[in-house]
Design an enzyme around this catalytic site. Sequence first.
Site, PDB file in Angstrom:
ATOM      1  N   ARG A 115      42.931  42.089  26.262  1.00  0.00           N
ATOM      2  CA  ARG A 115      42.733  41.162  27.389  1.00  0.00           C
ATOM      3  C   ARG A 115      42.050  39.929  26.814  1.00  0.00           C
ATOM      4  NH1 ARG A 115      40.423  41.995  33.452  1.00  0.00           N
ATOM      5  NH2 ARG A 115      42.566  42.738  33.611  1.00  0.00           N
ATOM      6  N   HIS A 142      50.027  38.837  33.616  1.00  0.00           N
ATOM      7  CA  HIS A 142      49.369  40.141  33.788  1.00  0.00           C
ATOM      8  C   HIS A 142      50.459  41.190  34.028  1.00  0.00           C
ATOM      9  CE1 HIS A 142      46.299  42.971  34.335  1.00  0.00           C
ATOM     10  NE2 HIS A 142      45.734  42.560  35.446  1.00  0.00           N
ATOM     11  N   GLN A 145      49.822  44.695  35.586  1.00  0.00           N
ATOM     12  CA  GLN A 145      49.606  44.642  37.041  1.00  0.00           C
ATOM     13  C   GLN A 145      50.939  44.692  37.784  1.00  0.00           C
ATOM     14  OE1 GLN A 145      46.485  44.455  38.692  1.00  0.00           O
ATOM     15  NE2 GLN A 145      47.828  45.032  40.366  1.00  0.00           N
ATOM     16  N   ASP A 233      45.762  36.597  45.599  1.00  0.00           N
ATOM     17  CA  ASP A 233      44.824  36.893  44.513  1.00  0.00           C
ATOM     18  C   ASP A 233      43.668  35.903  44.634  1.00  0.00           C
ATOM     19  OD1 ASP A 233      43.650  37.882  42.178  1.00  0.00           O
ATOM     20  OD2 ASP A 233      45.057  36.891  40.819  1.00  0.00           O
ATOM     21  N   CYS A 275      45.746  42.320  43.586  1.00  0.00           N
ATOM     22  CA  CYS A 275      45.474  43.066  42.346  1.00  0.00           C
ATOM     23  C   CYS A 275      44.022  43.503  42.238  1.00  0.00           C
ATOM     24  CB  CYS A 275      45.880  42.239  41.143  1.00  0.00           C
ATOM     25  SG  CYS A 275      44.892  40.747  40.898  1.00  0.00           S
ATOM     26  N   ARG A 303      47.805  51.404  38.692  1.00  0.00           N
ATOM     27  CA  ARG A 303      47.567  50.873  37.344  1.00  0.00           C
ATOM     28  C   ARG A 303      47.533  52.024  36.338  1.00  0.00           C
ATOM     29  NH1 ARG A 303      45.219  45.958  36.591  1.00  0.00           N
ATOM     30  NH2 ARG A 303      45.712  46.426  34.406  1.00  0.00           N
TER      31      ARG A 303
END
Length: 318
Positions: A115, A142, A145, A233, A275, A303
């Site tokens: 990340r 991402h 996700q 988001d 998310c 996830r």
Amino acid sequence: MSAVLKSMTGGAAQAAPRHFLELSDFDAATLRQMLDLAADTKRGAVADKPLAGKTIALIFEKPSTRTRVSFEVGIHQLGGHAIVLSSKDMQLGRGESAADTAKVLSRYVDAIMLRTDSVAKLRELAEHATVPVINGLTDVSHPCQLMADVLTFEEHRGPVAGQTIAWVGDGNNVAQSFIQAAARFGFTLRLATPPELAPPAQLVDWARREGATIELTSDPVAAVRGARCVVTDTWVSMSDEKEGGPTARHNMLAPYQLNAALLQHAAADAIVMHCLPAHRGEEITAEVIDGPQSVVFDEAENRLHAQKGVLLWALGAG
Ligand code: CP
Ligand code: NVA
């Protein structure tokens, strides 16, 4: 591979590692294979401990709750071992190159998740690693996700192909992976963003060339109308924090709040995704995220399952 080992194996070229960097790198069938593996692990239909003896390094240059815990738990449940590393505690955090980090870690571990703030760093790591590299979020994408999001949509509403999903808010990293997902999984994506925060035109053009239906608007009601799923988001992503105070973004994004009035324009059975982490009263109201149409905690759980599918595919253990 060492010279001795190479000569013992006849110098055969190693297969390229199965990186998981962007959804756009894959064809639809390969992504579907990963999702099928995810669904199999979720219902307990995979071999016991398929990652036994495997070690995976999880490197974080930015904070995380879900990615960190779901990867570590998932790897443990598959019989593997996870090493969680903060770049602050690594030489990577004080200037060692991603290339050298990749070459060294490839001698120790079987896969690397990163990340990072920098997609260039992720690409450099992948270019020099001889083991699979997994994108655990960058400033522009991402993909883990999105694998969880597609799994979640399909569990609740059936095949996503041909469905309409609406995104309201910032055209951020998760929105950009949604665009890639629309191209690969065949759903229509409508994005309502302030013009200043629209997703990159180059990405939208790519998705359209790939046959995706991507509709861009600055009108959240137009985006949401009739949609089977509405997604939002945070208004201030981790990569935006260095830009200074969030006030300007909040002012720009206030008309895009996902609230009950906006959700009324979606299909009656629309689901709501986010998310997480969420900011109740900003991009989404408590009434909506904690309401009956919200599936955000199923999405968070997925996830775990989706990443197991990605890991099994990447390590050829499925
Ligand atoms: N959704 C997500 O990636 O959450 P974390 O930042 O907590 O990992
Ligand atoms: N867009 C958010 C997602 C966090 C999981 C961020 O990058 O901070």
